[in-house]
Design a protein around this motif. Structure first.
Motif, PDB file in Angstrom:
ATOM      1  N   VAL A  90      -2.423  -0.570  -8.363  1.00  0.00           N
ATOM      2  CA  VAL A  90      -1.754  -1.729  -7.752  1.00  0.00           C
ATOM      3  C   VAL A  90      -1.856  -2.964  -8.636  1.00  0.00           C
ATOM      4  CG1 VAL A  90      -1.655  -1.142  -5.305  1.00  0.00           C
ATOM      5  CG2 VAL A  90      -3.744  -2.091  -6.246  1.00  0.00           C
TER       6      VAL A  90
ATOM      7  N   MET B  69      -6.907  -1.361   1.737  1.00  0.00           N
ATOM      8  CA  MET B  69      -5.988  -2.077   0.833  1.00  0.00           C
ATOM      9  C   MET B  69      -6.230  -3.591   0.915  1.00  0.00           C
ATOM     10  SD  MET B  69      -4.353   0.233  -0.828  1.00  0.00           S
ATOM     11  CE  MET B  69      -3.339  -0.833  -1.828  1.00  0.00           C
TER      12      MET B  69
ATOM     13  N   GLY C 278       4.520   1.990  -1.900  1.00  0.00           N
ATOM     14  CA  GLY C 278       4.437   2.551  -3.247  1.00  0.00           C
ATOM     15  C   GLY C 278       3.979   3.995  -3.115  1.00  0.00           C
ATOM     16  N   PRO C 279       3.702   4.666  -4.230  1.00  0.00           N
ATOM     17  CA  PRO C 279       3.289   6.073  -4.133  1.00  0.00           C
ATOM     18  C   PRO C 279       1.809   6.242  -3.789  1.00  0.00           C
ATOM     19  CG  PRO C 279       3.664   5.426  -6.423  1.00  0.00           C
ATOM     20  CD  PRO C 279       3.844   4.207  -5.600  1.00  0.00           C
ATOM     21  N   ASP C 280       1.509   7.283  -3.065  1.00  0.00           N
ATOM     22  CA  ASP C 280       0.112   7.677  -2.821  1.00  0.00           C
ATOM     23  C   ASP C 280       0.106   9.201  -2.806  1.00  0.00           C
ATOM     24  OD1 ASP C 280      -2.684   6.835  -2.189  1.00  0.00           O
ATOM     25  OD2 ASP C 280      -2.328   7.910  -0.329  1.00  0.00           O
TER      26      ASP C 280
ATOM     27  N   GLY D  37       0.859  -1.187   0.000  1.00  0.00           N
ATOM     28  CA  GLY D  37       0.000   0.000   0.000  1.00  0.00           C
ATOM     29  C   GLY D  37       0.888   1.228   0.000  1.00  0.00           C
ATOM     30  N   GLY D  38       0.358   2.312  -0.502  1.00  0.00           N
ATOM     31  CA  GLY D  38       1.186   3.484  -0.752  1.00  0.00           C
ATOM     32  C   GLY D  38       1.609   4.246   0.495  1.00  0.00           C
TER      33      GLY D  38
ATOM     34  N   SER E 141     -10.496   1.937  -7.574  1.00  0.00           N
ATOM     35  CA  SER E 141      -9.154   2.542  -7.525  1.00  0.00           C
ATOM     36  C   SER E 141      -8.033   1.513  -7.636  1.00  0.00           C
ATOM     37  CB  SER E 141      -8.983   3.316  -6.205  1.00  0.00           C
ATOM     38  OG  SER E 141      -8.939   2.404  -5.123  1.00  0.00           O
TER      39      SER E 141
ATOM     40  N   LYS F  33      -9.069  -4.146  -1.213  1.00  0.00           N
ATOM     41  CA  LYS F  33      -8.717  -3.858  -2.616  1.00  0.00           C
ATOM     42  C   LYS F  33      -8.039  -5.070  -3.264  1.00  0.00           C
ATOM     43  CE  LYS F  33      -7.312   0.363  -3.390  1.00  0.00           C
ATOM     44  NZ  LYS F  33      -6.632   1.640  -3.696  1.00  0.00           N
TER      45      LYS F  33
ATOM     46  N   LYS G 226      -0.437   0.334   4.680  1.00  0.00           N
ATOM     47  CA  LYS G 226      -0.311   1.721   4.214  1.00  0.00           C
ATOM     48  C   LYS G 226       0.666   2.441   5.133  1.00  0.00           C
ATOM     49  CE  LYS G 226      -2.553   4.298   1.017  1.00  0.00           C
ATOM     50  NZ  LYS G 226      -3.181   3.878  -0.241  1.00  0.00           N
TER      51      LYS G 226
ATOM     52  N   SER H  14       2.073   4.962 -10.873  1.00  0.00           N
ATOM     53  CA  SER H  14       0.853   4.130 -10.827  1.00  0.00           C
ATOM     54  C   SER H  14      -0.381   4.907 -11.287  1.00  0.00           C
ATOM     55  CB  SER H  14       0.617   3.636  -9.394  1.00  0.00           C
ATOM     56  OG  SER H  14       0.601   4.748  -8.501  1.00  0.00           O
TER      57      SER H  14
ATOM     58  N   PHE I 165       7.755  -0.542  -4.444  1.00  0.00           N
ATOM     59  CA  PHE I 165       7.430  -0.740  -5.860  1.00  0.00           C
ATOM     60  C   PHE I 165       7.102   0.607  -6.492  1.00  0.00           C
ATOM     61  CE2 PHE I 165       3.911  -1.791  -3.107  1.00  0.00           C
ATOM     62  CZ  PHE I 165       2.819  -1.116  -3.646  1.00  0.00           C
TER      63      PHE I 165
ATOM     64  N   ASN J 170      -9.457   7.097  -2.384  1.00  0.00           N
ATOM     65  CA  ASN J 170      -9.591   6.077  -1.340  1.00  0.00           C
ATOM     66  C   ASN J 170     -10.497   6.580  -0.226  1.00  0.00           C
ATOM     67  OD1 ASN J 170      -7.912   3.734  -1.978  1.00  0.00           O
ATOM     68  ND2 ASN J 170      -6.190   5.172  -1.936  1.00  0.00           N
TER      69      ASN J 170
HETATM   70  C1  LIG Z   1      -1.204   2.991  -5.539  1.00  0.00           C
HETATM   71  C2  LIG Z   1      -1.146   2.088  -4.370  1.00  0.00           C
HETATM   72  C3  LIG Z   1       0.260   1.965  -3.899  1.00  0.00           C
HETATM   73  C4  LIG Z   1      -2.086   2.402  -3.251  1.00  0.00           C
HETATM   74  O1  LIG Z   1      -1.688   2.704  -2.172  1.00  0.00           O
HETATM   75  C5  LIG Z   1      -3.520   2.380  -3.491  1.00  0.00           C
HETATM   76  O2  LIG Z   1      -4.010   1.704  -4.402  1.00  0.00           O
HETATM   77  O3  LIG Z   1      -4.243   3.034  -2.731  1.00  0.00           O
END
Ligand SMILES: CC(C)C(=O)C(=O)O
Ligand SMILES: NC(=O)C1=CN([C@@H]2O[C@H](COP(=O)(O)OP(=O)(O)OC[C@H]3O[C@@H](n4cnc5c(N)ncnc54)[C@H](O)[C@@H]3O)[C@@H](O)[C@H]2O)C=CC1
Length: 374
Positions: free
Chosen positions: A286, A57, A109-111, A33-34, A282, A60, A72, A142, A130, A256
């Protein structure tokens, strides 16, 4: 009671800022998770965000059918604090230290507030990251994939509302023109959708003009008279009050945690407004990152997996209609079924060591390694 497997809260060694990593569940696999780098009135608000975002997440990944758990990370910046390049690097290295201390239970990862370049800095300390830039071996940004996934969800809903998946001529209100929102707005504009947009950053009005969209203030946009409202900013936009003001027929977007409280899904259902759970709409980012970096599939196959969100939403809407449920109930039952189908948490999953990837030249499909818990 705490629903989470573990929550790490550290005062960053360099930055002294609160670094929070919440691992909600590793029942399906190592958590991912970002990293959210955002301002909060109090760091405890950042903790609340991390707890909610990491739980989302888990759902998700479960609904997307990926063997990954939910986590996260949040760095809670005090209101008004700006980070210069050196201080930002310090913060990212603090985050990397916390992730490294978790020995592969969680990868980031990025958020909101972070980017592939930030992931590269984290990657200097830990392999558990990632979406690094593609020239550093990651799958890159992403957000275009998240935007494509949200578009796929919108197509499924459009078919429900209008009998066609085409969004040409449909009116949509996009809330938030950040990396995902602007990408999605561009895709929608290219298809001929009629757009209303907003952002708290008034500079984004230029993008609105470029897209030929109508600009509204963030306070007004939820009540816009449009077919679909598309949340693409931060969470909790749907409250019992805003749900009562909506004039649209559906709310579907990549932001989110859109619901302030779970019961708002029921209020929307009672008003005959379709709400697709955010953790379904969303998932494109990922799905692409895991498919590319862990499953090593081709870019075409990863894109096809992201587009399959349209089928997932179709199925959820069918199930909800057949069972007289809200789409939120249908999605959460699907997630629950997939989570309970795994064997009891006798083992803890961890991310594969980067050296394994290096040894196999990154071509072999890498499985999560399992570590016995004491
Ligand atoms: C983009 C990813 C890393 C994420 O945190 C999400 O799907 O919320
Ligand atoms: N980046 C990704 O791949 C993914 C992002 N998401 C979610 O999508 C949402 C957007 O993410 P990004 O575009 O990456 O973030 P971003 O930080 O690039 O963009 C967020 C945008 O929302 C705006 N904003 C903040 N509060 C607002 C408000 N009250 N009203 C209107 N605009 C507001 C900001 O000014 C900014 O332009 C977030 O909820 C994020 O968690 C979900 C899955 C993946």
């Amino acid at each position: 009671m705490l629903d989470h497997e573990q929550v790490a809260i550290h005062a960053g060694r360099r930055s002294r800022l609160p670094v929070i990593v919440a691992v909600h569940s590793t029942a399906l696999g190592p958590a991912a998770g970002g990293l959210r780098l955002w301002h909060y009135p109090d760091w405890r608000d950042g903790l609340t965000d991390a707890l909610r975002l990491s739980a989302a997440m888990t759902s998700k990944f479960a609904v997307a059918g990926l063997p990954i758990g939910g986590g996260k990370a949040v760095v809670a910046l005090p209101e008004g604090m700006e980070l210069d390049a050196d201080r930002r690097r310090d913060v990212l290295r603090d985050v990397a230290d916390v992730i490294a201390s978790l020995s592969g239970v969680y990868a980031t990862g990025p958020d909101v507030g972070t980017s592939p370049a930030d992931m590269a800095v984290i990657g200097e300390t830990t392999p558990h990251v990632f979406c690094k830039p593609t020239d550093l071996g990651g799958s890159g940004d992403s957000s275009p994939h998240t935007a494509q996934g949200a578009l796929a969800a919108l197509r499924a809903v459009s078919r429900r509302l209008h009998g066609t998946s085409s969004l040409g001529g449909r009116s949509l209100a996009v809330i938030g023109l950040g990396r995902v929102g602007v990408g999605l707005a561009r895709l929608l504009a290219a298809e001929g959708a009629v757009l209303t947009v907003t952002d708290i950053d008034l500079d984004k009005q230029k993008i609105s003009d470029e897209l030929g969209a109508v600009w509204r203030s963030p306070d007004e946009i939820l009540a816009a008279d449009v077919d679909i409202v598309v949340p693409a900013a931060l969470g909790s936009v749907l409250t019992s009050r805003t749900a009562a003001d909506l004039r649209c027929r559906a709310v579907v977007g990549p932001a989110n945690n859109q619901l302030a409280t779970p019961d708002v899904a029921d209020l929307l259902y009672q008003r005959d407004i379709i709400w697709v759970p955010d953790y379904v709409a969303s998932a494109g980012g990922v799905i692409n990152a895991i498919s590319a970096e862990l499953h090593r599939v081709s870019a075409d196959e990863a894109r096809a997996r992201v587009r399959a969100i349209e089928d997932t939403v179709d199925d959820l809407l069918d199930t909800a209609q057949r069972c007289g449920q809200t789409p939120a109930q249908a999605a959460s039952e699907l997630a629950r079924r997939r989570l309970s189908a795994t064997s009891p948490a006798k083992h803890r999953f961890t991310w594969p060591d980067a050296s394994l990837l290096a040894r196999t030249g990154g071509r072999q499909r890498v499985r999560a390694t399992r570590r016995s818990t004491p």
